[in-house]
Scaffold this motif. Structure first.
Motif, PDB file in Angstrom:
ATOM      1  N   LEU A 119       0.857  -1.183   0.000  1.00 12.91           N
ATOM      2  CA  LEU A 119       0.000   0.000   0.000  1.00 12.91           C
ATOM      3  C   LEU A 119       0.899   1.241   0.000  1.00 12.91           C
ATOM      4  CD1 LEU A 119      -2.735   1.437   0.357  1.00 12.91           C
ATOM      5  CD2 LEU A 119      -2.486   1.118   2.829  1.00 12.91           C
ATOM      6  N   ASN A 120       0.821   2.016  -1.055  1.00 14.38           N
ATOM      7  CA  ASN A 120       1.734   3.149  -1.254  1.00 14.38           C
ATOM      8  C   ASN A 120       0.937   4.456  -1.292  1.00 14.38           C
ATOM      9  OD1 ASN A 120       4.036   4.679  -1.791  1.00 14.38           O
ATOM     10  ND2 ASN A 120       3.822   4.428  -3.999  1.00 14.38           N
ATOM     11  N   ILE A 121       1.248   5.369  -0.358  1.00 11.48           N
ATOM     12  CA  ILE A 121       0.562   6.656  -0.270  1.00 11.48           C
ATOM     13  C   ILE A 121       1.596   7.765  -0.373  1.00 11.48           C
ATOM     14  CG2 ILE A 121      -0.833   8.163   1.196  1.00 11.48           C
ATOM     15  CD1 ILE A 121      -2.027   5.686   2.453  1.00 11.48           C
ATOM     16  N   SER A 122       1.401   8.683  -1.313  1.00 11.82           N
ATOM     17  CA  SER A 122       2.312   9.807  -1.492  1.00 11.82           C
ATOM     18  C   SER A 122       1.907  10.953  -0.582  1.00 11.82           C
ATOM     19  CB  SER A 122       2.309  10.272  -2.954  1.00 11.82           C
ATOM     20  OG  SER A 122       3.048  11.473  -3.093  1.00 11.82           O
ATOM     21  N   LEU A 123       2.838  11.434   0.235  1.00 12.31           N
ATOM     22  CA  LEU A 123       2.548  12.548   1.143  1.00 12.31           C
ATOM     23  C   LEU A 123       2.520  13.890   0.425  1.00 12.31           C
ATOM     24  CD1 LEU A 123       4.615  11.583   4.320  1.00 12.31           C
ATOM     25  CD2 LEU A 123       2.280  10.978   3.699  1.00 12.31           C
ATOM     26  N   GLN A 129      -3.046  16.345   1.024  1.00  8.95           N
ATOM     27  CA  GLN A 129      -3.152  17.740   1.465  1.00  8.95           C
ATOM     28  C   GLN A 129      -4.523  17.986   2.080  1.00  8.95           C
ATOM     29  OE1 GLN A 129      -0.434  19.619   1.273  1.00  8.95           O
ATOM     30  NE2 GLN A 129       0.632  17.960   0.240  1.00  8.95           N
ATOM     31  N   ASP A 130      -5.578  17.453   1.433  1.00  6.76           N
ATOM     32  CA  ASP A 130      -6.933  17.600   1.978  1.00  6.76           C
ATOM     33  C   ASP A 130      -7.049  16.900   3.324  1.00  6.76           C
ATOM     34  OD1 ASP A 130      -7.616  18.968  -0.304  1.00  6.76           O
ATOM     35  OD2 ASP A 130      -8.431  17.214  -1.328  1.00  6.76           O
ATOM     36  N   TRP A 131      -6.504  15.689   3.415  1.00  6.00           N
ATOM     37  CA  TRP A 131      -6.558  14.934   4.663  1.00  6.00           C
ATOM     38  C   TRP A 131      -5.775  15.674   5.757  1.00  6.00           C
ATOM     39  CZ3 TRP A 131      -2.667  12.663   7.614  1.00  6.00           C
ATOM     40  CH2 TRP A 131      -3.096  11.804   8.623  1.00  6.00           C
ATOM     41  N   GLY A 132      -4.643  16.246   5.389  1.00  7.40           N
ATOM     42  CA  GLY A 132      -3.832  16.973   6.365  1.00  7.40           C
ATOM     43  C   GLY A 132      -4.567  18.167   6.939  1.00  7.40           C
ATOM     44  N   ARG A 133      -5.357  18.859   6.104  1.00  4.32           N
ATOM     45  CA  ARG A 133      -6.127  20.006   6.596  1.00  4.32           C
ATOM     46  C   ARG A 133      -7.217  19.559   7.566  1.00  4.32           C
ATOM     47  NH1 ARG A 133      -4.947  22.068   1.338  1.00  4.32           N
ATOM     48  NH2 ARG A 133      -6.680  20.921   0.410  1.00  4.32           N
ATOM     49  N   MET A 134      -7.861  18.419   7.295  1.00  2.00           N
ATOM     50  CA  MET A 134      -8.895  17.919   8.207  1.00  2.00           C
ATOM     51  C   MET A 134      -8.287  17.516   9.548  1.00  2.00           C
ATOM     52  SD  MET A 134     -11.538  15.744   5.833  1.00  2.00           S
ATOM     53  CE  MET A 134     -10.290  14.709   5.063  1.00  2.00           C
ATOM     54  N   VAL A 135      -7.138  16.866   9.496  1.00  2.00           N
ATOM     55  CA  VAL A 135      -6.462  16.470  10.732  1.00  2.00           C
ATOM     56  C   VAL A 135      -6.031  17.704  11.515  1.00  2.00           C
ATOM     57  CG1 VAL A 135      -4.429  15.315  11.667  1.00  2.00           C
ATOM     58  CG2 VAL A 135      -5.720  14.250   9.818  1.00  2.00           C
ATOM     59  N   LEU A 136      -5.605  18.737  10.795  1.00  5.25           N
ATOM     60  CA  LEU A 136      -5.168  19.978  11.444  1.00  5.25           C
ATOM     61  C   LEU A 136      -6.306  20.596  12.247  1.00  5.25           C
ATOM     62  CD1 LEU A 136      -2.874  22.066  11.749  1.00  5.25           C
ATOM     63  CD2 LEU A 136      -3.774  23.215   9.722  1.00  5.25           C
ATOM     64  N   GLU A 137      -7.516  20.604  11.675  1.00  8.02           N
ATOM     65  CA  GLU A 137      -8.667  21.160  12.389  1.00  8.02           C
ATOM     66  C   GLU A 137      -8.972  20.344  13.641  1.00  8.02           C
ATOM     67  OE1 GLU A 137     -10.225  23.978  11.854  1.00  8.02           O
ATOM     68  OE2 GLU A 137      -8.817  24.388  10.227  1.00  8.02           O
ATOM     69  N   GLU A 155       2.642  23.392  17.924  1.00 13.63           N
ATOM     70  CA  GLU A 155       1.469  22.914  18.650  1.00 13.63           C
ATOM     71  C   GLU A 155       1.227  21.429  18.384  1.00 13.63           C
ATOM     72  OE1 GLU A 155      -0.874  24.433  20.750  1.00 13.63           O
ATOM     73  OE2 GLU A 155       0.716  25.912  20.937  1.00 13.63           O
ATOM     74  N   PHE A 156       1.531  20.993  17.171  1.00  7.80           N
ATOM     75  CA  PHE A 156       1.379  19.594  16.804  1.00  7.80           C
ATOM     76  C   PHE A 156       2.244  19.330  15.579  1.00  7.80           C
ATOM     77  CE2 PHE A 156      -1.535  22.046  14.455  1.00  7.80           C
ATOM     78  CZ  PHE A 156      -2.444  22.608  15.349  1.00  7.80           C
ATOM     79  N   ILE A 157       2.542  18.081  15.362  1.00  6.15           N
ATOM     80  CA  ILE A 157       3.333  17.673  14.204  1.00  6.15           C
ATOM     81  C   ILE A 157       2.379  17.180  13.125  1.00  6.15           C
ATOM     82  CG2 ILE A 157       5.056  16.039  13.363  1.00  6.15           C
ATOM     83  CD1 ILE A 157       6.405  16.176  16.053  1.00  6.15           C
ATOM     84  N   GLY A 158       2.249  17.962  12.070  1.00  8.64           N
ATOM     85  CA  GLY A 158       1.324  17.635  10.991  1.00  8.64           C
ATOM     86  C   GLY A 158       2.046  17.148   9.755  1.00  8.64           C
ATOM     87  N   LEU A 159       1.288  17.121   8.649  1.00 10.96           N
ATOM     88  CA  LEU A 159       1.825  16.604   7.399  1.00 10.96           C
ATOM     89  C   LEU A 159       3.035  17.392   6.889  1.00 10.96           C
ATOM     90  CD1 LEU A 159       1.305  14.406   5.287  1.00 10.96           C
ATOM     91  CD2 LEU A 159      -0.152  16.033   4.077  1.00 10.96           C
ATOM     92  N   PRO A 160       3.053  18.730   6.941  1.00 12.09           N
ATOM     93  CA  PRO A 160       4.250  19.457   6.484  1.00 12.09           C
ATOM     94  C   PRO A 160       5.498  19.084   7.283  1.00 12.09           C
ATOM     95  CG  PRO A 160       2.384  20.954   6.681  1.00 12.09           C
ATOM     96  CD  PRO A 160       1.968  19.668   7.313  1.00 12.09           C
ATOM     97  N   GLU A 161       5.348  18.924   8.605  1.00  9.17           N
ATOM     98  CA  GLU A 161       6.496  18.568   9.436  1.00  9.17           C
ATOM     99  C   GLU A 161       6.983  17.152   9.128  1.00  9.17           C
ATOM    100  OE1 GLU A 161       4.625  21.967  10.796  1.00  9.17           O
ATOM    101  OE2 GLU A 161       3.664  19.984  10.749  1.00  9.17           O
TER     102      GLU A 161
END
Length: 468
Positions: A119-123, A129-137, A155-161
């Protein structure tokens, strides 16, 4: 004589070819059923993602079917989700061939296996990016995460980090199995996940159910009770990358960052009401070291369900009731002395200061910060004299969902809508965006915390309703 020889040869050939022909017929039928089911599934998810596959896998001996080279392209997003190999195994071919029909009736097999390989997912993809914004909220609502303590004021470690740590793709193997024991009325679950350069995670669970037959109703409405749970975690590279990343943000050695993290974690837990013995705290904090591991096991012979949960008043009550066995990095650590009490208001204030003041490193936590508030200028208020006139009663406007042409949706961005696809799918939420190819709806998740964004292909929308 020659005729007899020909008859014998024909008999031998028929004996040899009959099984081969039968095998070919069965294989062809199974291939057709799997292909039809895969194409039907691809059609059902077409409004949300485009699915393709390269080949079909069939193992008649093991009752296994699967797909090879699967690709999902979410609607309205760039990038793909690839799966090298997906295989499904059931106890009999009868259930495999009628899987779609049986599942639609709520029937479940006594045993079931699903394996996903590669299972291969590109960050860097659009859907991530959409998923990262939902997690951020969701993270903003929950507050600062433990993982981000002492990490450059984050504050938290998200997708950009995570991408800055060096992760471009996540490559995983995922396996899920369950088995139902009708004699003991126990449902057994097993889940394993291996993600390269991140971590290995596995969990097994045994639930006691009241029914001797397995179906969705017996699972949902029979108030299952937990009898056993076992979880394992093993770091495969994430801790090292995270520690190095945070130390670089702080412009300090990894050792200094780890010391500051340990200090902040101790204060954070204390402010939240936890009393943790030193040995247990050191073992827990050690999970952030490279190559660390965790093993947890809980056995509840009498079962632990909703009625048991009603007697739990505090987190420490739950720990004492379940009495888990825990190993940190293959070393057993007792939970004796672990306790929790409601944080006092002063502790909550200090926690807020802790979460907002991690920089500079020299800051002394717990010190009171005086805030000087400038007095507001007093304004002279002159009362106004107004003539009162009784308003005429207005007939209340009854708002409801009313049918609207799909072509007119673009003029109603921000309004509540219900969309129906040609495949019977219903999506309800707030209209976010409309283009000539994609219609995007924001929908609040079932838990009530946060929202999810659903992009759908414009040409797959059959009808629409607008709330006004």
């Amino acid at each position: 004589m020659q005729v007899n020889v020909i008859k014998k040869i024909a008999t031998v050939l028929s004996v040899i070819c009959a099984p081969i022909a039968l095998f070919a017929a069965v294989y062809g039928f199974v291939w057709w059923k799997v292909s039809t089911a895969a194409d039907s599934f691809a059609k059902d998810i077409a409004p949300f993602a485009k699915m393709t596959y390269q080949d079909i896998h069939i193992d008649l001996v093991e009752a296994q079917v699967g797909l090879k080279g699967i690709s999902f392209v979410p609607t309205g997003s760039e990038g793909e989700i690839d799966v090298q190999f997906a295989v499904l195994k059931a106890p009999s071919w009868g259930f495999v061939l009628d899987l779609e029909e049986k599942l639609s009736k709520g029937e479940l097999p006594d045993a079931f296996n699903v394996d996903l390989k590669g299972l291969n997912i590109s960050l860097n993809s659009g859907y991530m990016q959409d998923w990262g914004r939902m997690v951020l909220e969701a993270q903003r609502e929950a507050g600062q995460s433990y993982d981000a303590l002492a990490c450059g004021g984050l504050e938290f470690i998200g997708l950009p980090e995570i991408r800055k740590m060096g992760y471009g793709h996540l490559n995983s193997d995922v396996s899920f199995q369950y088995h139902f024991d009708a004699l003991d009325r126990e449902l057994n679950f097993d889940l394993q996940s291996r993600t390269k350069q991140v971590a290995n995670i596995s969990m097994s669970m045994v639930l006691k159910v009241a029914s001797e037959t397995l179906n969705m109703q017996s699972i949902v409405f029979a108030q299952p009770q937990l009898k056993h749970i076992e979880a394992r975690y093993f770091d495969r590279g994430y801790n090292q990358k995270r520690n190095k990343f945070c130390a670089n943000l702080n412009k300090e050695p990894v050792k200094s960052y780890r010391e500051r993290y340990k200090n902040l974690l101790s204060k954070r837990l204390a402010y939240e009401g936890w009393k943790i013995p030193d040995e247990l705290f050191n073992a827990f904090e050690g999970l952030n070291n490279p190559g660390s591991s965790l093993y947890l096991r809980v056995d509840v012979p009498k079962g632990f369900g909703i009625q048991s949960m009603a007697l739990i008043q505090t987190p420490s009550d739950l720990v004492r009731e379940l009495n888990p066995y825990v190993e940190f990095s293959k070393k057993y650590v007792a939970l004796d002395g672990l306790d929790w009490s409601e944080p006092d208001p002063e502790g909550e204030r200090l926690l807020r200061e802790l979460m907002q003041s991690q920089e500079p490193p020299e800051l002394v936590l717990g010190e009171e910060i005086e805030k000087v508030v400038e007095p507001e200028e007093e304004l002279e208020v002159v009362p106004a004299v107004t003539m009162y006139q009784r308003p005429k009663p207005k007939k209340p406007v009854q708002k409801s969902f009313k049918k609207i042409a799909v072509e007119e949706l673009g003029a109603h961005i921000g309004k509540s809508v219900i969309l129906y696809t040609y495949f019977g799918q219903k999506v309800e939420g707030r209209l976010v965006a409309v283009t000539d190819k994609v219609i995007t709806v924001e929908h609040r998740v079932v838990s009530g915390r946060g929202t999810a964004t659903y992009p759908m292909a414009y040409d797959k929308i059959q009808s629409a309703q607008l709330y006004h």
